[in-house]
Design an enzyme around this catalytic site. Structure first.
Site, short mmCIF file in Angstrom:
data_model
loop_
_atom_site.label_atom_id
_atom_site.label_comp_id
_atom_site.label_asym_id
_atom_site.label_seq_id
_atom_site.Cartn_x
_atom_site.Cartn_y
_atom_site.Cartn_z
N HIS A 1 0.83 -1.21 0.00
CA HIS A 1 0.00 0.00 0.00
C HIS A 1 0.86 1.27 0.00
O HIS A 1 0.59 2.21 -0.74
CB HIS A 1 -0.94 0.00 1.21
CG HIS A 1 -1.68 1.30 1.34
ND1 HIS A 1 -2.70 1.66 0.49
CD2 HIS A 1 -1.52 2.33 2.19
CE1 HIS A 1 -3.13 2.85 0.81
NE2 HIS A 1 -2.45 3.29 1.84
N ASP B 1 0.29 -9.97 -9.61
CA ASP B 1 0.12 -11.38 -9.26
C ASP B 1 0.71 -12.31 -10.33
O ASP B 1 1.28 -13.33 -9.99
CB ASP B 1 -1.37 -11.70 -9.05
CG ASP B 1 -1.82 -11.28 -7.66
OD1 ASP B 1 -1.11 -11.61 -6.69
OD2 ASP B 1 -2.84 -10.60 -7.54
N CYS C 1 -3.26 -3.61 -15.73
CA CYS C 1 -3.46 -2.75 -14.57
C CYS C 1 -2.48 -3.07 -13.44
O CYS C 1 -2.59 -2.54 -12.36
CB CYS C 1 -4.90 -2.81 -14.08
SG CYS C 1 -5.41 -4.46 -13.59
C1 PEP Z 1 -2.34 -7.28 -10.06
O1 PEP Z 1 -2.32 -8.38 -9.51
O2 PEP Z 1 -1.53 -6.90 -10.93
C2 PEP Z 1 -3.39 -6.31 -9.70
C3 PEP Z 1 -3.53 -5.17 -10.36
O3 PEP Z 1 -4.16 -6.58 -8.63
P1 PEP Z 1 -3.74 -6.44 -7.10
O4 PEP Z 1 -2.42 -5.71 -7.06
O5 PEP Z 1 -4.83 -5.69 -6.44
O6 PEP Z 1 -3.65 -7.87 -6.67
MG MG Z 2 -3.95 -9.14 -8.40
#
Ligand code: PEP
Ligand code: MG
Length: 578
Positions: free
Chosen positions: A191, A456, A503
């Site tokens: 975060h 991820d 993203c």
């Molecule tokens: C990701 O896994 O790239 C993602 C955007 O989701 P989070 O970081 O919320 O797991």
């Molecule tokens: Mg993710």
């Protein structure tokens, strides 16, 4: 003495300034006997007044960032400190037992807490226990003469040094008072890092012991690009850092002129630059940074910032506010992605040996359909107010997507029957599980869009926990194995005629951007703070020329370093960071 701390480069840029330790102080209370009662009672009243005036300041700041409703809790805090029953009980105990005020206050607070806890069916009262702890801590700190750090009370720019940041520490922060963040814990996707990047504040995280090594008020230079912190730098180093800061500020002003531009490469290839966001309070920052869309709104914070499940109506109000404020921009809202590094205490999830491989995201939504359905209804209802898209996280199998989509269709048709106004909604998925990346061509037949979650995807492909600093070296976005997966997903999406977005943090990474542009990525979604820099970078690139760079990286590179060298050779001079 000059020392250097090493950490993870989490948010670009350099800052030089004084340390503000944001660390819980020791508030241990000792019982003392008192002879001068008037003095003691006066001390108590002064501490109360000081606490009330601090909360007033926090409330004013919070009203600016959260609106009057969001700041409401601080009025409740002030009311608690003005409660005659509490004040009278402390005064009575000090007077009758000749004890110090902080000791009496702790006793009275403990009594009060017991009474609140007895009302166990009254959720409102249960929530007041947390508020009580907060206000008592503030008065106690004044009585002990200890400074209670609070980011909302900053009045001059400082370097914030802390163990780790959680969303509630930062909701009412005024970014102009924060020169940089330095934390003990965290990685590039924690975060603290995401927040720092979205606000364009330099940050070094995961230093292990910055809070013990750096003293309050010490001068430091934070280098968020290199990932180090110099404690007690020389005059010369300070002057050089100040010069860098001035250059950075000038560059920021140049970037601001790109705010209302669209994003096009030098040879005319247009892409969408979108923002990632977490709560409605991010809206001004998203707009300020010229986002053309929101590629990911994480809804976890809405659930994590609450002590119980948010109701359908509460969620509806927030989703509506977001899509309405950002209309006509498309806004992708992701259904709940809890589990892994984002637990929800009130869901009482079973402890797991491997939470990242366990009951997470869509798996939890399918297992707790009442929660999922209520979120989908709130989203459907909000769709009438803007350009909403819905995305499911952590899809591993087609069956999961089909089940989630069937539940969505079911809720949609119920609301249609009830004549609730609904907008047109694209329904897509995150591609962040390697199995889904390998099968992207099949998924692409059934989804409206795909968005690559590299945070991820990299973790699962490299088998490295994204939050574990010991294996952070495996977190390699430019690794040829990752590039091949990303390219595969983009190719599969385009073959099926659907757009592909990204993203994960990789989408705003200056080394990755030329590669992604060369691969034909349609939408880049990132922390709002990276948008203008990325728009500038893309404007300097020739998308056509990058195709051969991509070919070589995919077919000839064996390591991340080789890829970095290739990118730097292909776009010389473009990738300088400050
Ligand atoms: C990701 O896994 O790239 C993602 C955007 O989701 P989070 O970081 O919320 O797991
Ligand atoms: Mg993710």
């Amino acid at each position: 003495m000059r020392t250097m701390l090493k950490g993870i480069a989490a948010s670009d840029g350099m800052a030089c300034g004084r340390v503000y330790r944001f660390v819980e102080p020791d508030l241990t209370i000792e019982k003392r006997s008192i002879t001068n009662l008037d003095y003691e009672l006066n001390r108590f009243h002064q501490a109360l007044e000081a606490a009330v005036s601090e909360i007033e300041t926090i409330k004013t700041r919070a009203t600016k960032t959260l609106g009057a409703d969001g700041a409401q809790v601080f009025s409740a805090h002030i009311a608690m400190l003005q409660d005659p029953e509490v004040i009278g009980a402390v005064e009575a105990q000090v007077t009758a037992e000749h004890v110090n005020a902080e000791f009496a206050l702790a006793n009275v607070a403990a009594d009060y807490e017991q009474r609140l806890k007895k009302l166990e069916h009254n959720t409102y009262m249960q929530e007041r226990v947390t508020d009580l702890h907060d206000v008592i801590k503030r008065v106690t700190a004044h009585l002990l003469g200890v400074k209670l750090p609070n980011l909302s009370l900053l009045t001059e720019p400082v370097v914030v040094v802390t163990h780790d940041l959680i969303p509630s520490d930062t909701v009412s922060v005024d970014a102009k008072y924060i020169l940089a963040f330095v934390t003990d814990l965290g990685g590039r996707t924690s975060h603290s890092s995401i927040l720092a990047r979205s606000l364009n504040i330099p940050a070094v995280v995961g230093t292990q012991d910055a809070t013990t090594q750096l003293a309050d008020g010490a001068t430091v230079i934070v280098n968020g690009t290199m990932g180090n912190v110099i404690n007690n730098p020389s005059q010369q180093e300070q002057a050089a850092a100040q010069q860098k800061m001035r250059e950075r500020a000038a560059n920021m002003r140049r970037l601001a002129t790109l705010r209302h531009h669209t994003t096009t490469s030098k040879d005319g290839v247009g892409v969408m630059l979108a923002a990632n966001m977490g709560t409605a309070s991010d809206i001004p920052n998203v707009l300020k940074n010229g986002a053309e869309a929101v590629g990911l709104m994480r809804t976890e914070f809405l659930y994590m910032d609450s002590e119980q499940l948010p109701t359908e109506d509460e969620q509806f109000a927030i989703y509506k506010q977001v899509v309405q404020a950002l209309a006509p921009r498309p806004v992708v809202i992701r259904t709940l992605d809890i589990g892994g590094d984002k637990p929800l205490p009130y869901l009482k999830q079973k402890p797991e040996a491997n939470p990242f491989l366990g009951a997470r995201a869509i798996r939890e939504s399918l297992a707790h359909q009442n929660i999922f359905r209520s979120q989908l209804r709130a989203l459907l209802r909000a769709s009438a107010y803007g350009n909403l898209r819905i995305m499911f996280p952590m899809i591993a199998t087609l069956d999961e997507f089909r089940q989630a989509k069937a539940i969505y269709d079911d809720e949609r048709s119920k609301l249609t029957t009830a004549e609730v106004p609904l907008g047109k909604i694209a329904v897509g998925m995150m591609v962040e599980v390697p199995a889904a990346a390998m099968l992207a061509d099949r998924f692409a037949q059934e989804v409206d869009f795909m968005s690559i979650g590299t945070n991820d995807l990299i973790g699962y492909t490299m088998a490295a926990d994204r939050t574990n600093q010991d294996v952070a070296y495996l977190y390699q976005p430019y690794h040829p194995a990752i590039l091949r997966l990303v390219d595969r997903i983009i190719t599969a999406g385009h073959a099926a005629g659907i757009p592909v977005a990204m993203c994960g943090e990789m989408a705003g990474d200056p080394i990755a951007v030329p590669l992604l542009l060369g691969m034909g990525l349609d939408e880049f979604s990132m922390g709002a703070g990276a948008i203008l820099k990325t728009r500038q970078l893309i404007g300097q690139l020739n998308a056509k020329d990058l195709q051969s760079l991509v070919e070589t990286a995919l077919n000839s590179a064996s390591t991340s370093q080789e890829v970095i060298t290739m990118v730097q050779a292909a776009v010389p001079g473009v990738l300088t960071q400050n």
